[in-house]
Design a protein around this motif. Structure first.
Motif, PDB file in Angstrom:
ATOM      1  N   PRO A 161       0.821  -1.229   0.000  1.00 23.49           N
ATOM      2  CA  PRO A 161       0.000   0.000   0.000  1.00 23.49           C
ATOM      3  C   PRO A 161       0.849   1.271   0.000  1.00 23.49           C
ATOM      4  N   LEU A 162       2.005   1.233   0.657  1.00 24.04           N
ATOM      5  CA  LEU A 162       2.877   2.404   0.678  1.00 24.04           C
ATOM      6  C   LEU A 162       3.454   2.686  -0.701  1.00 24.04           C
ATOM      7  N   LYS A 196       2.033   1.796  -3.611  1.00 34.78           N
ATOM      8  CA  LYS A 196       0.932   2.279  -4.468  1.00 34.78           C
ATOM      9  C   LYS A 196       0.610   3.740  -4.170  1.00 34.78           C
ATOM     10  N   LYS A 197       0.763   4.113  -2.897  1.00 33.92           N
ATOM     11  CA  LYS A 197       0.511   5.510  -2.536  1.00 33.92           C
ATOM     12  C   LYS A 197       1.518   6.442  -3.195  1.00 33.92           C
ATOM     13  N   GLY A 198       2.760   5.980  -3.347  1.00 34.68           N
ATOM     14  CA  GLY A 198       3.782   6.818  -3.964  1.00 34.68           C
ATOM     15  C   GLY A 198       3.821   6.733  -5.472  1.00 34.68           C
ATOM     16  N   ASN A 215      -2.302   4.151  -7.740  1.00 35.32           N
ATOM     17  CA  ASN A 215      -3.100   2.975  -7.393  1.00 35.32           C
ATOM     18  C   ASN A 215      -3.122   1.926  -8.489  1.00 35.32           C
TER      19      ASN A 215
END
Length: 453
Positions: free
Chosen positions: A111-112, A114-116, A119
């Motif tokens: 998730p980290l 994908k956040k950077g 998505n």
């Protein structure tokens, strides 16, 4: 299998090994719990750090490709592959994609990333049969795969942490062994000293050093030994003095009986009584004699027993049945062993008379016995008398104790078996007494066989 388990008996009986394994188990459990907690607590910060690194790599690579001249891109890709370990591939719809394993670390870091990166970022562990860690990214309308070596995602601290844990465990176990030895040594010395006292020997004084409890215990034991030595010395002097002083009037009485004008029956009776008193005094002297200073040598105990049996034929109405294995040797004192067997034979003659028969039957056996891979000797004497009341068996080995006089109406000092017990203990043996199931009193002696030098 039983022999193997018997060989490990020291694991269950030794205080040193019990303490060591208890500390080892405690330390090992603590290390495992610490490592489990460490791995759990360090997953989140490590996932954040690695996610930030991967986002930076993808972002910088994408920017470098987007702003580089077309003719320089091939050279840039080669540099990324050789110097940075970063490989770029075109993303095709026909790619065979294998999803990465959903480990706790991946679930924490994805998730980290994908956040950077967005998505729509995809991850894979294998593309078209090529393993690695794959991340998708876009440059305008073009789609690419960026491949990193899987080792970048493996915890770099794992092997190092394991090495430190093994080293720490080894040093801790070494410390546990030292602590166990420090705890066990004073108790071992005390146990050996107490065992020596039980065998009738005088151990050297225990060192009065170490912790306060150990010093006080050793001081008390040393004081007790001094008191025992003094009491034993006084007892020996008193018994020997009394016995010596009694023999002088006995000798005069024997002379007066010989010279007195008495009938033959009266003279014989008085001489028998005086001889019995002299025998009792001899037993006092034997019991008063210290056994811790006798010298031991290798003795053929089979020959010693045979000599005692040959001499025992002087007793009237005594029938001996023997089964003696030849050439059995022990480390012992010849004089004391002869006294041991003579006392048992005389005890049987006094107390082992068969009811309703004038004949005393005594069975004597001597044979080798192997137990727990140790060479041992078993010697047994059995009369066919009335035996001893069960309640008297426990106290028969005490000095000045006799069994029920109704066995034979014989009198004695009550020192015969006490002397036997002292001699056996001084030779490192064991004594067992009991009533035979078919009648009679049984004495069993266990000694250690002496191997050839």
């Amino acid at each position: 299998m039983r022999d193997y388990l018997n060989g490990l008996e020291w694991l269950k009986s030794g205080l040193f090994w019990r303490t060591f394994f208890m500390l080892a188990a405690l330390v090992t459990a603590s290390m495992i719990a610490w490592m489990s907690n460490f791995r759990t607590l360090e997953t989140t910060p490590r996932a954040q750090q690695l996610a930030a690194q991967i986002v930076s790599i993808v972002t910088i690579t994408r920017a470098a490709l987007a702003h580089s001249a077309p003719e320089k891109r091939q050279e840039l890709l080669r540099d990324l592959a050789t110097k940075e370990g970063v490989q770029i591939y075109l993303l095709e719809d026909s790619d065979r994609v294998e999803e990465p394993e959903l480990t706790p670390f991946f679930l924490e870091s994805s998730p980290l990333m994908k956040k950077g990166l967005g998505n729509n970022t995809r991850f894979a562990s294998q593309i078209n049969g090529i393993s690695g860690f794959w991340i998708s990214f876009d440059i305008e309308d073009d789609h690419y795969w960026l491949r990193l070596e899987q080792s970048r995602l493996d915890p770099p601290i794992g092997q190092q942490l394991l090495s430190w844990a093994v080293l720490t465990l080894f040093l801790t176990l070494l410390g546990a062994a030292i602590i166990s030895k420090l705890i066990n040594d004073p108790l071992s010395r005390l146990s050996n000293a107490a065992r020596a006292v039980a065998k009738g020997k005088q151990p050297p004084p225990l060192p009065q050093k170490g912790p306060k409890e150990i010093r006080e215990t050793n001081l008390s034991f040393n004081s007790m030994m001094e008191d025992l030595v003094r009491i034993e010395s006084d007892r020996s002097i008193i018994l020997a003095g009394i016995s010596h002083d009694l023999r002088t009037p006995l000798a005069r009485m024997q002379l007066e009986v010989e010279m007195a004008n008495l009938s033959d029956d009266a003279r014989t009776g008085m001489q028998s009584d005086l001889q019995q008193m002299d025998d009792i005094i001899s037993q006092f002297l034997d019991y008063a004699k210290p056994l811790d200073k006798v010298e031991f040598e290798r003795i053929n105990i089979s020959e010693v027993m045979q000599q005692v049996i040959d001499e025992a034929f002087r007793f009237q109405n005594l029938r001996l049945r023997t089964a003696i294995t030849p050439d059995i040797h022990v480390n012992g004192n010849l004089t004391e062993l002869k006294r041991l067997f003579n006392n048992i034979v005389e005890n049987a003659c006094r107390y082992g008379k068969t009811s309703g028969s004038p004949v005393i039957t005594l069975d004597v056996q001597c044979s080798r016995k192997n137990k727990d891979r140790k060479l041992g000797i078993q010697i047994s004497f059995r009369d066919h008398g009335l035996g001893v009341p069960e309640q008297d068996l426990v106290r028969l080995l005490r000095p000045f104790t006799r069994g029920d006089a109704s066995r034979s109406q014989a009198n004695g000092s009550g020192l015969g078996l006490a002397i036997v017990d002292r001699i056996i203990k001084s030779h490192g043996g064991k004594l067992r007494i009991y009533n035979h199931a078919e009648g009679g009193f049984v004495i069993v002696i266990a000694l250690q066989e002496s191997k050839e030098a």
